[in-house]
Design an enzyme around this catalytic site. Sequence first.
Site, PDB file in Angstrom:
ATOM      1  CD  GLU A  88      -3.127  -0.999   2.103  1.00 55.05           C
ATOM      2  OE1 GLU A  88      -3.307   0.060   2.709  1.00 55.05           O
ATOM      3  OE2 GLU A  88      -3.794  -2.009   2.319  1.00 55.05           O
ATOM      4  CG  HIS A 117      -9.135   6.096   1.476  1.00 52.80           C
ATOM      5  ND1 HIS A 117      -9.025   5.882   0.124  1.00 52.80           N
ATOM      6  CD2 HIS A 117      -8.504   5.043   2.069  1.00 52.80           C
ATOM      7  CE1 HIS A 117      -8.369   4.746  -0.089  1.00 52.80           C
ATOM      8  NE2 HIS A 117      -8.041   4.224   1.079  1.00 52.80           N
ATOM      9  NE  ARG A 137      -4.720   5.786   3.116  1.00 52.38           N
ATOM     10  CZ  ARG A 137      -5.221   4.874   3.895  1.00 52.38           C
ATOM     11  NH1 ARG A 137      -5.819   5.225   5.015  1.00 52.38           N
ATOM     12  NH2 ARG A 137      -5.128   3.609   3.582  1.00 52.38           N
ATOM     13  CG  HIS A 172     -10.353   6.307   5.579  1.00 53.80           C
ATOM     14  ND1 HIS A 172     -11.283   5.346   5.280  1.00 53.80           N
ATOM     15  CD2 HIS A 172      -9.185   5.637   5.786  1.00 53.80           C
ATOM     16  CE1 HIS A 172     -10.715   4.150   5.315  1.00 53.80           C
ATOM     17  NE2 HIS A 172      -9.433   4.299   5.632  1.00 53.80           N
ATOM     18  NE  ARG A 219      -5.069   5.078   9.560  1.00 50.28           N
ATOM     19  CZ  ARG A 219      -5.585   4.153   8.759  1.00 50.28           C
ATOM     20  NH1 ARG A 219      -5.136   2.918   8.810  1.00 50.28           N
ATOM     21  NH2 ARG A 219      -6.563   4.449   7.932  1.00 50.28           N
TER      22      ARG A 219
HETATM   23  P1  FAD Z   1     -14.791   0.375  15.345  1.00 52.99           P
HETATM   24  O1  FAD Z   1     -14.517  -0.847  14.570  1.00 52.99           O
HETATM   25  O2  FAD Z   1     -15.285   1.557  14.589  1.00 52.99           O
HETATM   26  O3  FAD Z   1     -15.832   0.009  16.484  1.00 52.99           O
HETATM   27  C1  FAD Z   1     -16.372   0.992  17.333  1.00 52.99           C
HETATM   28  C2  FAD Z   1     -17.427   0.338  18.194  1.00 52.99           C
HETATM   29  O4  FAD Z   1     -17.855   1.231  19.220  1.00 52.99           O
HETATM   30  C3  FAD Z   1     -18.676  -0.048  17.453  1.00 52.99           C
HETATM   31  O5  FAD Z   1     -19.073  -1.335  17.907  1.00 52.99           O
HETATM   32  C4  FAD Z   1     -19.705   1.000  17.883  1.00 52.99           C
HETATM   33  O6  FAD Z   1     -21.036   0.572  17.809  1.00 52.99           O
HETATM   34  C5  FAD Z   1     -19.261   1.199  19.316  1.00 52.99           C
HETATM   35  N1  FAD Z   1     -19.703   2.451  19.948  1.00 52.99           N
HETATM   36  C6  FAD Z   1     -19.409   3.713  19.565  1.00 52.99           C
HETATM   37  N2  FAD Z   1     -19.952   4.597  20.421  1.00 52.99           N
HETATM   38  C7  FAD Z   1     -20.595   3.883  21.375  1.00 52.99           C
HETATM   39  C8  FAD Z   1     -21.348   4.226  22.530  1.00 52.99           C
HETATM   40  N3  FAD Z   1     -21.589   5.491  22.888  1.00 52.99           N
HETATM   41  N4  FAD Z   1     -21.875   3.220  23.272  1.00 52.99           N
HETATM   42  C9  FAD Z   1     -21.700   1.923  22.940  1.00 52.99           C
HETATM   43  N5  FAD Z   1     -20.986   1.552  21.847  1.00 52.99           N
HETATM   44  C10 FAD Z   1     -20.434   2.515  21.069  1.00 52.99           C
HETATM   45  N6  FAD Z   1      -7.499   0.169   8.875  1.00 52.99           N
HETATM   46  C11 FAD Z   1      -6.505  -0.690   8.604  1.00 52.99           C
HETATM   47  O7  FAD Z   1      -5.571  -0.819   9.393  1.00 52.99           O
HETATM   48  N7  FAD Z   1      -6.540  -1.434   7.450  1.00 52.99           N
HETATM   49  C12 FAD Z   1      -7.545  -1.339   6.550  1.00 52.99           C
HETATM   50  O8  FAD Z   1      -7.553  -2.038   5.545  1.00 52.99           O
HETATM   51  C13 FAD Z   1      -8.588  -0.419   6.806  1.00 52.99           C
HETATM   52  N8  FAD Z   1      -9.613  -0.261   5.923  1.00 52.99           N
HETATM   53  C14 FAD Z   1     -10.656   0.554   6.268  1.00 52.99           C
HETATM   54  C15 FAD Z   1     -11.755   0.633   5.410  1.00 52.99           C
HETATM   55  C16 FAD Z   1     -12.854   1.401   5.757  1.00 52.99           C
HETATM   56  C17 FAD Z   1     -14.023   1.491   4.826  1.00 52.99           C
HETATM   57  C18 FAD Z   1     -12.849   2.110   6.976  1.00 52.99           C
HETATM   58  C19 FAD Z   1     -14.019   2.942   7.369  1.00 52.99           C
HETATM   59  C20 FAD Z   1     -11.755   2.060   7.817  1.00 52.99           C
HETATM   60  C21 FAD Z   1     -10.647   1.278   7.466  1.00 52.99           C
HETATM   61  N9  FAD Z   1      -9.551   1.173   8.311  1.00 52.99           N
HETATM   62  C22 FAD Z   1      -8.539   0.312   8.011  1.00 52.99           C
HETATM   63  C23 FAD Z   1      -9.571   1.795   9.631  1.00 52.99           C
HETATM   64  C24 FAD Z   1      -9.973   0.723  10.662  1.00 52.99           C
HETATM   65  O9  FAD Z   1     -10.958  -0.102  10.098  1.00 52.99           O
HETATM   66  C25 FAD Z   1     -10.505   1.339  11.927  1.00 52.99           C
HETATM   67  O10 FAD Z   1      -9.630   2.327  12.390  1.00 52.99           O
HETATM   68  C26 FAD Z   1     -10.635   0.249  12.998  1.00 52.99           C
HETATM   69  O11 FAD Z   1     -11.447  -0.795  12.514  1.00 52.99           O
HETATM   70  C27 FAD Z   1     -11.214   0.847  14.262  1.00 52.99           C
HETATM   71  O12 FAD Z   1     -11.510  -0.200  15.142  1.00 52.99           O
HETATM   72  P2  FAD Z   1     -12.138   0.148  16.543  1.00 52.99           P
HETATM   73  O13 FAD Z   1     -12.358  -1.135  17.220  1.00 52.99           O
HETATM   74  O14 FAD Z   1     -11.314   1.170  17.195  1.00 52.99           O
HETATM   75  O15 FAD Z   1     -13.527   0.867  16.194  1.00 52.99           O
HETATM   76  C1  SIN Z   2      -7.515   0.862   2.333  1.00 52.67           C
HETATM   77  O1  SIN Z   2      -7.685  -0.344   2.208  1.00 52.67           O
HETATM   78  O2  SIN Z   2      -7.186   1.632   1.425  1.00 52.67           O
HETATM   79  C2  SIN Z   2      -7.705   1.432   3.682  1.00 52.67           C
HETATM   80  C3  SIN Z   2      -6.561   1.029   4.472  1.00 52.67           C
HETATM   81  C4  SIN Z   2      -6.477   1.865   5.697  1.00 52.67           C
HETATM   82  O3  SIN Z   2      -7.289   2.747   5.915  1.00 52.67           O
HETATM   83  O4  SIN Z   2      -5.530   1.620   6.434  1.00 52.67           O
END
Ligand code: FAD
Ligand code: SIN
Length: 535
Positions: A111, A227, A273, A334, A369
């Site tokens: 990437e 993104h 990015r 993003h 990032r």
């Molecule tokens: P999340 O997975 O967002 O989970 C947050 C949780 O908190 C959810 O369950 C939500 O319901 C809960 N929540 C929020 N507020 C409350 C509240 N008040 N009360 C109770 N529950 C609550 N990163 C990479 O490293 N590689 C990738 O390939 C990549 N691709 C991505 C593609 C997309 C489309 C997106 C949007 C992001 C991508 N990212 C990627 C970033 C990465 O996915 C996120 O940063 C990561 O998944 C965040 O994980 P998390 O557990 O911190 O939060």
């Molecule tokens: C992507 O797959 O381009 C997203 C990866 C990331 O947000 O780290």
Amino acid sequence: MSYYDYIIIGSGIAGLYIALLAIERGSVLILTKGSIDDCNTKYAQGGIAAPIGKGDSPESHFEDTMAAGGGLCDAEAVRILVNEAAECITDLIGLGVPFDTLNGEITLTREAAHSVPRVIHAGGDATGEHIEVTLSQQVRSSPIEVLEHCLATEILVENDKVKGVKALDCRAGSMEEYSCRFLILATGGVGRLFKYTTNSDVVTGDGIALAFEAGAEICDMEFFQFHPTVLRLPGVAPFLITEAVRGEGGILRNVEGYRFMPDYVAEAELAPRDIVARSIVYEMKKTHSDRVFLDVTHLPPRLITTRFPHIYRFCREHGLDIAEGLIPVAPAAHYLMGGVSVNECGETNISGLFAAGETACTRVHGANRLASNSLLESVVFGKRVVERTEMIQKLTVTASVPQQSRRCPSEEELQARRRGSEEPYFLPEREMLPSVPAPNLPELQSLMWDKVGIIRSGESLSEAASILSSWQRFLLQPIDRPSSELNDLVLCGRIMTEAALLREESRGAHFRTDFPHTLPEWQRHIVFRKDHGAE
Ligand code: FAD
Ligand code: SIN
């Protein structure tokens, strides 16, 4: 009031992984505001960065992460990230995450801004879905309690120590209190602040707003990543086209078919990015268009359908065969680099309150990032949270300093490195604007996109800050999930805007036309804390 050793808010990768480790040490409750799989994690495509390939090394991953971060990455935190990556990947494999392999070896993709292929993936471009489903199944078959549709609304603190959390049962409409020894915020970022976003609708900055209200420090909020390549098809919600598509050879063309990225930067489509996103904005302006195109038609069709089956299928369902036609794309909101300020064991400045995943600001990402470092950060620092709580438990039980955990520094070291070394800012008082309409979500998202988006200026930021500050005074006591989320978004938007106004320079994802250069005096973090004295 029910008591748990650990209460975890959120059920993305950070919350689930921490819960699975914590259940070995005590009782665990997960509160999540939607169903268990509503989160950003599920949508991750590209994968998880980890320096495990031949010809790669933690040192090389360290260098790439530091270079992308624009001088604001915490070197100590980045060392932890890259050195502890392989072990966490092994954990995920042990939990059953089916990473893609070829001849028994994990396959790696490249990437942008990674100097070698280092990104592990699952199901081609469905990495997040495999992680989320695997971890949530593990949680369901464990003694971990999960309360779905339960919205955390307030962190309960007594004498600077966490006591528990207040939460709304969104289905019954009742408010409950839960008490705990350790409260871990794993609530994700704040991507729904913006009109165009890749983020799930649960990603509304709740954990950051709750932590701020409770007195925790919030850091680096001006650094928000856009993104570069998100599908822009009329009537279709924004859908990510992973950076790995460019990593595999995808090319960006303007609406006239011209490949423009080499005109902006030597690394062309594989530049960091922020640079690619801004170049696309300039090119869209130049060509009076709201999109550019990602071209993969020169790649073997089999590579496209096997490496990116999810994207291929999604586009096909919307009438576009990407093996034959160009993909219309534009940047979208993003990822939040900032968040609740934590040390290298996930601790905030409030005793017993931890944060992990996108909600937390561990300072590994600095101003920008590196792709696929987010899922990695969630597991590496998530594991450290649990190890730190174990150390605290032992400290309390034996009343003597336990043998130091391999990962957690000693009490003295932690004190020395405890967040809070920067003088925090308070949100400034701003004059109430006479005729601002009451806030609603679409207006907030448009304001943030137009004034606090990819390209900012002092003028646009001041305007946004005044409106947001006036809106804050209009906000009512929340009565349900939408009103609570709106309040949290407005507060996060306000902190982001004030931080962006303070930072009179451009660095990483934060770009201001009135201060287009990076300045050495700004090689520091901006931290906000609530001024409790002003209440
Ligand atoms: P999340 O997975 O967002 O989970 C947050 C949780 O908190 C959810 O369950 C939500 O319901 C809960 N929540 C929020 N507020 C409350 C509240 N008040 N009360 C109770 N529950 C609550 N990163 C990479 O490293 N590689 C990738 O390939 C990549 N691709 C991505 C593609 C997309 C489309 C997106 C949007 C992001 C991508 N990212 C990627 C970033 C990465 O996915 C996120 O940063 C990561 O998944 C965040 O994980 P998390 O557990 O911190 O939060
Ligand atoms: C992507 O797959 O381009 C997203 C990866 C990331 O947000 O780290």
